[in-house]
Write a protein that holds these residues in place. Sequence first.
Motif, PDB file in Angstrom:
ATOM      1  N   SER A  26      43.513  33.099  51.643  1.00  0.00           N
ATOM      2  CA  SER A  26      43.862  34.150  50.517  1.00  0.00           C
ATOM      3  C   SER A  26      45.005  34.077  49.938  1.00  0.00           C
ATOM      4  O   SER A  26      46.150  33.562  50.434  1.00  0.00           O
ATOM      5  CB  SER A  26      43.528  35.523  51.029  1.00  0.00           C
ATOM      6  N   GLN A  27      45.049  34.031  48.695  1.00  0.00           N
ATOM      7  CA  GLN A  27      46.146  34.060  47.673  1.00  0.00           C
ATOM      8  C   GLN A  27      46.420  35.296  47.012  1.00  0.00           C
ATOM      9  O   GLN A  27      45.805  35.984  46.661  1.00  0.00           O
ATOM     10  CB  GLN A  27      46.062  32.811  46.822  1.00  0.00           C
ATOM     11  N   LEU A  28      47.731  35.192  46.582  1.00  0.00           N
ATOM     12  CA  LEU A  28      48.078  36.543  45.906  1.00  0.00           C
ATOM     13  C   LEU A  28      47.161  36.836  44.580  1.00  0.00           C
ATOM     14  O   LEU A  28      47.051  37.837  44.345  1.00  0.00           O
ATOM     15  CB  LEU A  28      49.427  36.605  45.436  1.00  0.00           C
ATOM     16  N   GLY A  29      46.875  35.619  43.830  1.00  0.00           N
ATOM     17  CA  GLY A  29      46.084  35.715  42.658  1.00  0.00           C
ATOM     18  C   GLY A  29      44.836  36.129  43.019  1.00  0.00           C
ATOM     19  O   GLY A  29      44.059  36.374  41.958  1.00  0.00           O
ATOM     20  N   ASP A  30      44.330  36.178  44.267  1.00  0.00           N
ATOM     21  CA  ASP A  30      43.049  36.639  44.586  1.00  0.00           C
ATOM     22  C   ASP A  30      42.830  38.250  44.354  1.00  0.00           C
ATOM     23  O   ASP A  30      41.825  38.738  44.369  1.00  0.00           O
ATOM     24  CB  ASP A  30      42.541  36.272  45.841  1.00  0.00           C
ATOM     25  N   ALA A  31      43.733  38.912  44.233  1.00  0.00           N
ATOM     26  CA  ALA A  31      43.886  40.181  44.280  1.00  0.00           C
ATOM     27  C   ALA A  31      43.273  40.643  43.018  1.00  0.00           C
ATOM     28  O   ALA A  31      43.500  40.239  41.972  1.00  0.00           O
ATOM     29  CB  ALA A  31      45.114  40.765  43.985  1.00  0.00           C
ATOM     30  N   ALA A  32      42.099  41.745  43.051  1.00  0.00           N
ATOM     31  CA  ALA A  32      41.140  41.903  42.013  1.00  0.00           C
ATOM     32  C   ALA A  32      40.367  42.614  42.456  1.00  0.00           C
ATOM     33  O   ALA A  32      40.260  43.189  43.678  1.00  0.00           O
ATOM     34  CB  ALA A  32      40.822  40.820  41.361  1.00  0.00           C
ATOM     35  N   MET A  33      39.453  43.549  41.444  1.00  0.00           N
ATOM     36  CA  MET A  33      38.091  43.965  41.971  1.00  0.00           C
ATOM     37  C   MET A  33      36.963  43.136  41.681  1.00  0.00           C
ATOM     38  O   MET A  33      36.953  42.149  40.839  1.00  0.00           O
ATOM     39  CB  MET A  33      37.968  45.061  40.781  1.00  0.00           C
ATOM     40  N   TYR A  34      36.480  43.072  42.935  1.00  0.00           N
ATOM     41  CA  TYR A  34      35.192  42.127  43.140  1.00  0.00           C
ATOM     42  C   TYR A  34      33.988  42.896  42.645  1.00  0.00           C
ATOM     43  O   TYR A  34      33.619  43.695  43.630  1.00  0.00           O
ATOM     44  CB  TYR A  34      35.446  41.429  44.419  1.00  0.00           C
ATOM     45  N   PHE A  35      33.038  42.480  41.936  1.00  0.00           N
ATOM     46  CA  PHE A  35      31.668  43.121  41.724  1.00  0.00           C
ATOM     47  C   PHE A  35      30.536  41.796  42.314  1.00  0.00           C
ATOM     48  O   PHE A  35      30.710  40.735  41.930  1.00  0.00           O
ATOM     49  CB  PHE A  35      31.543  43.219  40.447  1.00  0.00           C
ATOM     50  N   CYS A  36      29.688  42.474  42.928  1.00  0.00           N
ATOM     51  CA  CYS A  36      28.390  41.797  43.160  1.00  0.00           C
ATOM     52  C   CYS A  36      27.437  42.138  42.278  1.00  0.00           C
ATOM     53  O   CYS A  36      27.357  43.436  41.812  1.00  0.00           O
ATOM     54  CB  CYS A  36      28.160  42.369  44.758  1.00  0.00           C
ATOM     55  N   ALA A  37      26.470  41.205  42.050  1.00  0.00           N
ATOM     56  CA  ALA A  37      25.661  41.555  40.947  1.00  0.00           C
ATOM     57  C   ALA A  37      24.412  40.782  41.165  1.00  0.00           C
ATOM     58  O   ALA A  37      24.411  39.633  41.915  1.00  0.00           O
ATOM     59  CB  ALA A  37      26.370  41.064  39.568  1.00  0.00           C
ATOM     60  N   TYR A  38      23.310  41.391  40.731  1.00  0.00           N
ATOM     61  CA  TYR A  38      21.889  40.875  40.847  1.00  0.00           C
ATOM     62  C   TYR A  38      21.206  40.636  39.525  1.00  0.00           C
ATOM     63  O   TYR A  38      21.720  41.505  38.451  1.00  0.00           O
ATOM     64  CB  TYR A  38      21.128  42.170  41.769  1.00  0.00           C
ATOM     65  N   ARG A  39      20.491  39.707  39.400  1.00  0.00           N
ATOM     66  CA  ARG A  39      19.855  39.514  38.342  1.00  0.00           C
ATOM     67  C   ARG A  39      18.417  38.805  38.738  1.00  0.00           C
ATOM     68  O   ARG A  39      18.028  37.823  39.269  1.00  0.00           O
ATOM     69  CB  ARG A  39      20.613  38.308  37.453  1.00  0.00           C
ATOM     70  N   THR A  40      17.544  39.447  37.821  1.00  0.00           N
ATOM     71  CA  THR A  40      15.906  39.225  38.199  1.00  0.00           C
ATOM     72  C   THR A  40      15.754  37.625  37.607  1.00  0.00           C
ATOM     73  O   THR A  40      16.360  37.458  36.825  1.00  0.00           O
ATOM     74  CB  THR A  40      15.173  40.059  37.709  1.00  0.00           C
TER      75      THR A  40
END
Lengths: 115, 117
Positions: free
Chosen positions: A82-96
């Motif tokens: 892990s790097q400092l630049g990885d700090a963020a909101m992470y969203f999982c998403a689904y697409r049909t």
Amino acid sequence: AQTVTQSQPEMSVQEAETVTLSCTYDTSESDYYLFWYKQPPSRQMILVIRQEAYKQQNATENRFSVNFQKAAKSFSLKISDSQLGDAAMYFCAYRTGGSARQLTFGSGTQLTVLP
Amino acid sequence: DTAVSQTPKYLVTQMGNDKSIKCEQNLGHDTMYWYKQDSKKFLKIMFSYNNKELIINETVPNRFSPKSPDKAHLNLHINSLELGDSAVYFCASSQLWAAQSSGNTIYFGEGSWLTVV
């Protein structure tokens, strides 16, 4: 209707360590796609990794990899070194895989990277 | 050469005003979307257009009217703005039918931050 659940609102990881973000989804379809997007404070939506449901092999992109368990409807993201630049909101998403191609998002996991 | 570009990036306006957000994509995609991200960062689809035709229209107040003059542009017009309209609005695009799996990816603009006061 499809739903995507991220049960970890917040996670933290020490720099250079590994962290896994969880995501589960509910669908009755067999053809679909799963994504992880990263959203830093700038609010830009950045694609991290993509997984096609018909592929058994887990996707990898450099330090990012997924653990895709189709039967369990689970799609976790592993971030290595892990790097400092990885700090963020992470969203999982689904697409049909059908004609309606919009994304259904989870509620997000805020990742903090500690120096 | 930004792939999906939105203008304006920031917009502060008073209740009751009418405003528009413009979006353009240079990826050659045939499908464009508008998403809304609320104060809790929850993202939800609003509209989707394929080749200028509306294909998705979620439960959105009719004060919101999308317009697609061509498949590279999808604008969002909002009438009679309300406090609850304050959000970040994302434009996005993708290729509906693609031989390659990468065509199934949706690409986002940088977002337009709308604040209604």
